[in-house]
Design a protein around this motif. Structure first.
Motif, PDB file in Angstrom:
ATOM      1  N   SER A 146      69.201  64.935 -25.770  1.00 32.52           N
ATOM      2  CA  SER A 146      70.217  63.652 -26.372  1.00 32.52           C
ATOM      3  C   SER A 146      71.234  63.418 -25.245  1.00 32.52           C
ATOM      4  O   SER A 146      71.534  62.312 -24.874  1.00 32.52           O
ATOM      5  N   ALA A 147      71.922  64.480 -24.826  1.00 32.30           N
ATOM      6  CA  ALA A 147      73.088  64.245 -23.841  1.00 32.30           C
ATOM      7  C   ALA A 147      72.603  63.522 -22.557  1.00 32.30           C
ATOM      8  O   ALA A 147      73.233  62.513 -22.329  1.00 32.30           O
ATOM      9  N   VAL A 148      71.506  64.288 -22.165  1.00 30.51           N
ATOM     10  CA  VAL A 148      70.842  63.319 -20.918  1.00 30.51           C
ATOM     11  C   VAL A 148      70.340  62.163 -21.236  1.00 30.51           C
ATOM     12  O   VAL A 148      70.699  61.099 -20.365  1.00 30.51           O
ATOM     13  N   ALA A 149      69.669  61.875 -22.181  1.00 28.43           N
ATOM     14  CA  ALA A 149      69.198  60.409 -22.448  1.00 28.43           C
ATOM     15  C   ALA A 149      70.296  59.325 -22.680  1.00 28.43           C
ATOM     16  O   ALA A 149      70.481  58.416 -22.189  1.00 28.43           O
ATOM     17  N   ALA A 150      71.522  59.951 -23.330  1.00 23.27           N
ATOM     18  CA  ALA A 150      72.501  58.935 -23.519  1.00 23.27           C
ATOM     19  C   ALA A 150      73.192  58.821 -22.225  1.00 23.27           C
ATOM     20  O   ALA A 150      73.482  57.546 -21.863  1.00 23.27           O
TER      21      ALA A 150
END
Lengths: 383, 298
Positions: A294-298
């Protein structure tokens, strides 16, 4: 032995984070007044920070507990308004003067905590009807709550339809409250980074704890989980509240980043990438059940959005292609469809990136790829 | 008392527009379990088609509402190509959630594609009068012709649709596919064709809804489908998603709640009440008004 491995992992992560953080602090000291650093990199980092916290907090509910929530930005809105109004109130009562006042730090911490707590309490309210509902019915209830929150904020006399942008509150939020100008953003970048790291760590620890195991059991099979003694109702409400807390923190970060607040930023859909639908997109794109995903996608979503809108390489394209880039969201939609077609389980799937397991994981992935290639070759030879 | 009746009529009219859109949501959901976020944008497509074909239709000497025929065709084509190009490949490979994201992306794509087309552009376009102006007076209450036509057309469409799904072979095939895809395949039903047909019908209904919406609020813009679609979706869930009479009932209820709160409580709080009613109903009846609560098998 297992316990030792876990604590080693935490130690390794802490060391790396501290090293990176110090390196970044030094960079800030050296290049702090540099134009592109101050005007491009630092604001982007602030935005990445709140998007990451927001996406991860939704992943707790959506990825780990398997409950689709379409109103997550509503809680963020509560956090943003709480933090902004609290800091304004403190400023008006003369509690602190200016951003260099040491009391300002205290106010900042207090308003972040208040933002988190209030939205956690509201999430409890959503969690309770969620006990009776499943799937799309739950999604629509959370969507409804998100809309109600935004609608009520619009109708509150001290928030107003145009948010704090108009009227007396505007200028003072920007100058005296939490709204940071570009200089203050550089000055307080460490605060944003620490808040983000702390939030991500707390969520990560939650997922790894026995609570995390319990909610994953609920996701996989609710009946089996309750038969094995998991308190389904309790854990559902707890996870909603925990996730809401961090949505509130993300909201407070948002209030710092943007000098003005308006509820259209927290709607179900709008022209930009910050809305309840896109938080869901971030989580699914990163991989449901992977916090690092999620962090990377954000970060990627922010980066792509930024590049489509402001990238210098766009000017180099032939004019026929460049025409599309006048409509950034059109390009964005295409990118999204392509990514989903090629990686239907998200970028990370349910894999968690970890420094400690990086090398073994890479080795295993390489071995798997090799085996798959071998298999294809054999199949071709046979067929 | 006249305010009450006037509000009731407005609510029914709004409700029947919602109901028509909700039918599209509910049919698609029933058959492939996907919240079709792009459905709201089909309304926008229909709206623009109506606006652009009205001059042509008027030149031929036909009444303005005939342009809905063009809109129906265009919308059905857009709906079916959306299914063919975007949803079908993803459905084969991904999960429910990836299909949902594709739907969101599709909605975004349609909205922004419309803006990128030069004749449409980002600014709203105003439509001409579609039905005859004026109305019939009953004492103190006025029934506008627009309202009368809206109510009649939507009632007829719902009746036809209901008969279609209950009585015809294609309708039965649709219900079979939504119940059990594998079994439907075994019975000789072409599942993919049936899904395509469902998309076509659902989108065609959106075109009709667009005409009615334009008759009342004569303005189209590229994001008009957003809130309209959202409320229609809420109506579908309220009635029990996947159930055709449920969508009609849900639409009427949402329309009435909205018009009564607007005229009796506060116009800016109308959305809050719509969603509050929704939450209360769903907490009491978790599967919607007409939905059956199916016990879980262990």
């Amino acid at each position: 032995m297992n316990l030792k491995k876990t604590s080693n992992g935490y130690l390794l992560n802490t060391v790396v984070i501290v090293l990176l953080f110090t390196a970044f602090q030094i960079l800030t000291k050296v290049k702090g007044s540099d134009g592109s650093f101050k005007l491009v990199l630092v604001p982007s980092l602030w935005q990445c920070c709140y998007l990451m916290v927001l996406a991860c907090s939704l992943n707790l509910v959506l990825g780990f507990m398997g409950q689709l929530s379409l109103g997550h930005c509503g809680f963020m809105a509560v956090g943003a308004y709480t933090a902004a109004l609290l800091s304004l109130a403190c400023e008006r009562s003369g509690f602190f003067t200016g951003k260099s006042d040491p009391m300002f730090l205290l106010v900042m911490i207090a308003s972040f905590l208040a933002a988190g707590t209030l939205s956690a309490l509201l999430s409890l309210l959503v969690g309770i009807p969620a006990l009776r509902l499943k799937g799309d019915y739950l999604a629509i209830i959370t969507l409804g709550f998100g809309m109600i929150i935004v609608n009520i904020i619009n109708n509150l006399p001290f928030c107003g339809q145009d948010g704090l942008a108009l009227g007396s509150a505007a200028a003072s939020l920007y100058k005296n409250g939490l709204g940071f100008g570009s200089k203050a953003k550089v000055q307080f970048l460490w605060f944003a980074l620490i808040v983000t790291i702390l939030s991500l760590t707390l969520m990560f620890m939650f997922v790894r704890s026995k609570y995390g195991r319990a909610i994953r059991a609920i996701r996989d099979d609710e009946i089996a989980a309750s038969a094995s003694g998991v308190n389904v109702a309790g854990f559902k409400v707890l996870t909603f509240a925990y996730s809401g807390f961090f949505a509130g923190i993300a909201g407070a970060l948002y209030a710092c980043t943007n000098a003005t607040l308006s509820t259209s930023s927290f709607a179900f859909t709008n022209g930009g990438i910050l809305n309840s639908t896109f938080v869901v997109v971030m989580v699914v794109l990163g991989g449901m059940g992977s916090l690092t995903g999620s962090a990377v996608a954000a970060a990627i979503m922010f980066f792509v959005n930024y590049q489509i809108k402001n990238g210098t390489w766009v000017d180099l394209l032939p004019s026929s292609v460049k025409g599309i880039f006048e409509y950034p969201m059109l390009v964005y939609a295409l990118v999204l469809i392509v990514v989903i077609l090629f990686r239907p389980k998200g970028i990370f799937g349910s894999y968690e990136f970890s420094l400690q397991n990086l090398i073994p994981d890479l080795r295993r992935a390489a071995a798997q790829r090799k085996a798959a290639r071998q298999e294809r070759k054999e199949a071709r030879a046979n067929g | 008392m006249s305010t009450f009746f006037q509000t009731l009529i407005v609510g029914l009219r709004l409700g029947s527009i919602y109901a028509l859109i909700a039918l599209g949501y509910t049919m698609v959901y029933g058959i492939i379990r996907l919240i079709n976020f792009a459905h709201g944008d089909f309304i926008m497509v229909g709206g623009y088609t109506v606006i652009f074909t009205i001059p042509l239709v008027l030149r031929l000497g036909a009444p303005a509402w005939v342009s809905v025929l063009a809109a129906v065709v265009v919308c059905a084509l857009v709906g079916m190509s959306t299914e063919l190009i975007a949803y079908r490949p993803v459905r084969k490979k991904g999960t429910n959630m990836t299909a949902l994201i594709t739907a969101i992306a599709m909605s975004l794509f349609l909205e922004n594609l419309a803006q990128a087309i030069p004749v449409i552009g980002p600014n709203p376009k105003v439509s001409t009068q579609i039905f005859r102006a004026g109305g019939i007076r009953f004492g103190t209450v006025t029934m506008e012709y627009t309202t009368i036509f809206t109510l009649i057309i939507s009632a007829v469409i719902m009746l036809v649709l209901y008969t279609f799904t209950q009585k015809t072979r294609l309708g039965r095939a649709m219900r079979c596919v939504s119940e059990d895809k594998a079994a439907a395949t075994l019975m000789g039903i072409n599942v993919n064709h049936t899904i395509l047909l469902t998309f076509g019908i659902g989108s065609a209904l959106a075109a009709v809804a667009a005409l009615m919406y334009l008759a009342q609020y004569p303005k189209v813009y590229t994001t008009m489908g957003g809130l309209l679609g959202l409320k229609a979706f809420v109506s579908a869930v309220l009635g029990g998603i996947g159930i055709i009479p449920g969508a009609m009932l849900g639409g009427i209820v949402i329309g009435l709640v909205e018009s009564f709160t607007t005229s009796y409580i506060s116009s800016s709080m109308a959305d809050t009440f719509v969603f509050l009613i929704l939450i209360i109903v769903l907490v009491i009846k978790p599967a919607g008004i007409l939905g059956k609560n199916v016990g879980e098998k262990v």
